[in-house]
Design an enzyme around this catalytic site. Structure first.
Site, PDB file in Angstrom:
ATOM      1  N   THR A   1      -7.694   3.443   8.459  1.00 21.96           N
ATOM      2  CA  THR A   1      -9.287   2.482   8.142  1.00 21.96           C
ATOM      3  C   THR A   1      -9.000   2.144   9.479  1.00 21.96           C
ATOM      4  O   THR A   1      -8.191   0.895  10.295  1.00 21.96           O
ATOM      5  CB  THR A   1      -8.723   1.111   6.998  1.00 21.96           C
ATOM      6  OG1 THR A   1      -8.660   1.715   6.093  1.00 21.96           O
ATOM      7  CG2 THR A   1     -10.218   0.582   7.587  1.00 21.96           C
TER       8      THR A   1
ATOM      9  N   ARG B   1      -9.601   7.860  -1.442  1.00 21.97           N
ATOM     10  CA  ARG B   1     -10.895   8.750  -0.399  1.00 21.97           C
ATOM     11  C   ARG B   1     -12.140   9.295  -0.591  1.00 21.97           C
ATOM     12  O   ARG B   1     -11.519   9.961  -1.361  1.00 21.97           O
ATOM     13  CB  ARG B   1     -10.051   8.658   0.660  1.00 21.97           C
ATOM     14  CG  ARG B   1      -9.024   7.986   2.051  1.00 21.97           C
ATOM     15  CD  ARG B   1      -8.999   7.779   3.293  1.00 21.97           C
ATOM     16  NE  ARG B   1      -8.726   7.285   5.116  1.00 21.97           N
ATOM     17  CZ  ARG B   1      -9.459   7.057   5.207  1.00 21.97           C
ATOM     18  NH1 ARG B   1     -10.597   7.486   5.473  1.00 21.97           N
ATOM     19  NH2 ARG B   1      -9.255   6.082   6.212  1.00 21.97           N
TER      20      ARG B   1
ATOM     21  N   GLU C   1      -8.281   0.534  -3.297  1.00 18.62           N
ATOM     22  CA  GLU C   1      -9.251   0.222  -1.949  1.00 18.62           C
ATOM     23  C   GLU C   1     -10.622   0.942  -1.671  1.00 18.62           C
ATOM     24  O   GLU C   1      -9.970   2.425  -2.312  1.00 18.62           O
ATOM     25  CB  GLU C   1      -8.602   0.635  -0.674  1.00 18.62           C
ATOM     26  CG  GLU C   1      -8.492  -0.858   0.034  1.00 18.62           C
ATOM     27  CD  GLU C   1      -7.316  -0.165   1.666  1.00 18.62           C
ATOM     28  OE1 GLU C   1      -7.978   0.729   2.549  1.00 18.62           O
ATOM     29  OE2 GLU C   1      -6.189  -0.556   2.067  1.00 18.62           O
TER      30      GLU C   1
ATOM     31  N   HIS D   1       0.636   6.364   2.093  1.00 18.76           N
ATOM     32  CA  HIS D   1       1.085   7.624   2.515  1.00 18.76           C
ATOM     33  C   HIS D   1       2.691   8.184   1.984  1.00 18.76           C
ATOM     34  O   HIS D   1       3.444   9.224   2.479  1.00 18.76           O
ATOM     35  CB  HIS D   1       2.513   6.268   4.228  1.00 18.76           C
ATOM     36  CG  HIS D   1       1.807   6.217   5.246  1.00 18.76           C
ATOM     37  ND1 HIS D   1       0.511   6.504   5.529  1.00 18.76           N
ATOM     38  CD2 HIS D   1       1.568   4.842   5.362  1.00 18.76           C
ATOM     39  CE1 HIS D   1       0.163   6.296   6.361  1.00 18.76           C
ATOM     40  NE2 HIS D   1       0.520   4.700   6.296  1.00 18.76           N
TER      41      HIS D   1
ATOM     42  N   ARG E   1      -7.638  12.906   0.379  1.00 16.51           N
ATOM     43  CA  ARG E   1      -6.536  12.832   1.436  1.00 16.51           C
ATOM     44  C   ARG E   1      -4.966  12.942   1.178  1.00 16.51           C
ATOM     45  O   ARG E   1      -3.897  12.919   1.480  1.00 16.51           O
ATOM     46  CB  ARG E   1      -6.781  13.075   3.395  1.00 16.51           C
ATOM     47  CG  ARG E   1      -6.894  11.266   3.386  1.00 16.51           C
ATOM     48  CD  ARG E   1      -6.654  11.026   4.948  1.00 16.51           C
ATOM     49  NE  ARG E   1      -8.063  11.311   5.513  1.00 16.51           N
ATOM     50  CZ  ARG E   1      -8.719  10.774   6.521  1.00 16.51           C
ATOM     51  NH1 ARG E   1      -7.402  10.028   7.382  1.00 16.51           N
ATOM     52  NH2 ARG E   1      -9.305  10.054   7.057  1.00 16.51           N
TER      53      ARG E   1
ATOM     54  N   GLU F   1     -10.396  -9.658   3.049  1.00 17.35           N
ATOM     55  CA  GLU F   1      -9.595  -9.767   3.731  1.00 17.35           C
ATOM     56  C   GLU F   1      -9.799  -8.972   5.323  1.00 17.35           C
ATOM     57  O   GLU F   1     -10.228  -8.665   5.546  1.00 17.35           O
ATOM     58  CB  GLU F   1      -9.017  -8.234   3.255  1.00 17.35           C
ATOM     59  CG  GLU F   1      -7.128  -7.748   3.724  1.00 17.35           C
ATOM     60  CD  GLU F   1      -6.813  -6.162   3.485  1.00 17.35           C
ATOM     61  OE1 GLU F   1      -6.913  -6.438   2.428  1.00 17.35           O
ATOM     62  OE2 GLU F   1      -5.690  -5.579   4.411  1.00 17.35           O
TER      63      GLU F   1
ATOM     64  N   HIS G   1      -3.421  -5.075   8.250  1.00 18.96           N
ATOM     65  CA  HIS G   1      -3.400  -3.698   8.905  1.00 18.96           C
ATOM     66  C   HIS G   1      -3.084  -3.678   9.854  1.00 18.96           C
ATOM     67  O   HIS G   1      -2.859  -5.215  10.869  1.00 18.96           O
ATOM     68  CB  HIS G   1      -4.395  -3.184   9.160  1.00 18.96           C
ATOM     69  CG  HIS G   1      -4.973  -1.968   9.653  1.00 18.96           C
ATOM     70  ND1 HIS G   1      -4.440  -1.400  10.585  1.00 18.96           N
ATOM     71  CD2 HIS G   1      -5.827  -1.195   8.569  1.00 18.96           C
ATOM     72  CE1 HIS G   1      -5.118   0.257  10.379  1.00 18.96           C
ATOM     73  NE2 HIS G   1      -5.327  -0.298   9.466  1.00 18.96           N
TER      74      HIS G   1
ATOM     75  N   ASN H   1       1.609  -0.648  -0.214  1.00 21.09           N
ATOM     76  CA  ASN H   1      -0.164   0.791  -0.249  1.00 21.09           C
ATOM     77  C   ASN H   1       1.223   1.328   0.063  1.00 21.09           C
ATOM     78  O   ASN H   1       1.639   2.035   1.316  1.00 21.09           O
ATOM     79  CB  ASN H   1      -1.168   0.204   1.052  1.00 21.09           C
ATOM     80  CG  ASN H   1      -1.897   1.057   1.474  1.00 21.09           C
ATOM     81  OD1 ASN H   1      -1.294   2.008   1.060  1.00 21.09           O
ATOM     82  ND2 ASN H   1      -3.408   0.816   1.449  1.00 21.09           N
TER      83      ASN H   1
ATOM     84  N   HIS I   1      -5.674   3.277  -1.817  1.00 21.26           N
ATOM     85  CA  HIS I   1      -7.268   4.472  -1.241  1.00 21.26           C
ATOM     86  C   HIS I   1      -7.156   4.736  -1.516  1.00 21.26           C
ATOM     87  O   HIS I   1      -6.911   6.251  -1.575  1.00 21.26           O
ATOM     88  CB  HIS I   1      -6.924   3.649   0.183  1.00 21.26           C
ATOM     89  CG  HIS I   1      -8.098   4.631   0.955  1.00 21.26           C
ATOM     90  ND1 HIS I   1      -8.744   4.358   2.593  1.00 21.26           N
ATOM     91  CD2 HIS I   1      -9.840   4.541   0.764  1.00 21.26           C
ATOM     92  CE1 HIS I   1      -9.428   3.724   2.551  1.00 21.26           C
ATOM     93  NE2 HIS I   1     -10.276   4.362   1.799  1.00 21.26           N
TER      94      HIS I   1
HETATM   95  N1  PXP Z   1      -5.874  -3.540   4.235  1.00 23.09           N
HETATM   96  C1  PXP Z   1      -6.790  -2.262   4.602  1.00 23.09           C
HETATM   97  C2  PXP Z   1      -7.711  -2.562   3.964  1.00 23.09           C
HETATM   98  C3  PXP Z   1      -6.263  -1.115   4.909  1.00 23.09           C
HETATM   99  O1  PXP Z   1      -7.390  -0.069   5.229  1.00 23.09           O
HETATM  100  C4  PXP Z   1      -5.531  -0.861   5.070  1.00 23.09           C
HETATM  101  C5  PXP Z   1      -4.631   0.406   5.723  1.00 23.09           C
HETATM  102  O2  PXP Z   1      -4.322   1.748   4.714  1.00 23.09           O
HETATM  103  C6  PXP Z   1      -3.383  -1.818   5.621  1.00 23.09           C
HETATM  104  C7  PXP Z   1      -4.437  -3.192   4.674  1.00 23.09           C
HETATM  105  C8  PXP Z   1      -2.647  -1.304   5.816  1.00 23.09           C
HETATM  106  O3  PXP Z   1      -2.216  -1.499   6.555  1.00 23.09           O
HETATM  107  P1  PXP Z   1      -1.103  -0.904   7.243  1.00 23.09           P
HETATM  108  O4  PXP Z   1      -0.662   0.884   6.981  1.00 23.09           O
HETATM  109  O5  PXP Z   1      -0.813  -0.521   8.765  1.00 23.09           O
HETATM  110  O6  PXP Z   1      -0.387  -2.051   7.198  1.00 23.09           O
END
Ligand code: PXP
Length: 252
Positions: free
Chosen positions: A101, A45, A70, A10, A49, A151, A191, A7, A43
């Protein structure tokens, strides 16, 4: 073989902090794939953001593995997904005030709207994953609304305050992964996962994919993105996807 999807939200967060065009999550995605990532997750949103519509569109053109969008199950997002065509969509709950999330989707409590969202995406040729807490109720509901993937939300496990609750949450993840797999769902997990806490999950053969963002991007600040992805990938590739599973409590 278990898969790793990265992901890159960030990276976009850092870009948006300055409102300029770097660092670019597209560049990050290219580097992550070069380091072996099997997929890229963004993601989009409602409040935009971090990831922008342009990011999703350019990523659709450059990502070679799976592009996972996402999103909240809104008409706007379903329309964008249908137009851009990611390989899969992960439906997540979305609140404006949250930092990230926070919980899983309540599929069981919203069967009809979830069924409609899943159907619309599947009709557009997009695979659908539902981000849910590891409970049998939510897994059965995900199966009922005809999602292809679940997931499992690993956040509670990652933030468990003590060893007893950590083991209990691992047990719930393990039972959920088994149930989902028995129902014919593919199983992903994500997550809060990092190099230290991912190990017990790697030993669960039903989990085919790990979705990881924060810890990889955080580590990339110090060692570079390719190395950070490579380190996590080396762990994920050791996952016991073909071994018979035994209860996690016995392995720990
Ligand atoms: N899976 C989902 C559905 C998420 O919303 C996120 C966070 O954006 C992640 C995985 C990844 O989580 P992390 O950034 O804590 O590794």
């Amino acid at each position: 073989m278990a898969r790793l999807s990265v992901n890159v939200d960030h990276v976009a967060t850092l870009r948006q902090a300055r409102g300029i065009d770097e660092p670019d999550p597209v560049w990050a995605s290219i580097l992550a794939e070069k380091a072996g990532a099997d997929g890229i997750i963004v993601h989009l949103r409602e409040d935009r953001r971090h990831i922008q519509d342009r990011d999703l569109e350019v990523l659709r053109q450059v990502v070679k593995g799976d592009l996972n969008m996402e999103m909240a199950a809104t008409d706007e997002m379903i329309g964008i997904a249908g137009r851009v065509g990611p390989d899969l969509c992960t439906l997540v709950p979305e609140k404006r005030q949250e930092l990230t999330t926070e919980g899983g989707l309540d599929v069981a409590g919203n069967l009809e709207s979830m069924r409609a969202a899943v159907a619309a995406l599947r009709q557009a040729g997009i695979r659908v994953s539902l981000f849910i807490d590891p409970t049998s109720e939510q897994i059965k509901a995900a199966h009922q609304v005809e999602a292809q993937i679940v997931e499992l939300h690993t956040g509670s496990y990652c933030n468990a305050p003590d060893e007893e609750s950590r083991l209990k949450l691992l047990g719930a993840l393990e039972d959920s992964a088994r149930l989902a797999s028995r129902l014919g769902l593919k199983v992903a997990a994500g997550h809060g996962l990092n190099l230290r806490n991912v190990h017990p999950l790697l030993a669960m053969p039903e989990i085919e994919e790990y979705s990881i963002g924060h810890s990889i991007i955080a580590r990339a600040v110090f060692v570079g993105l390719e190395q950070a992805v490579g380190e996590m990938l080396a762990l994920v590739r050791t996952a016991a996807s073909n071994r018979p599973s035994e209860p996690v409590q016995r392995r720990l």
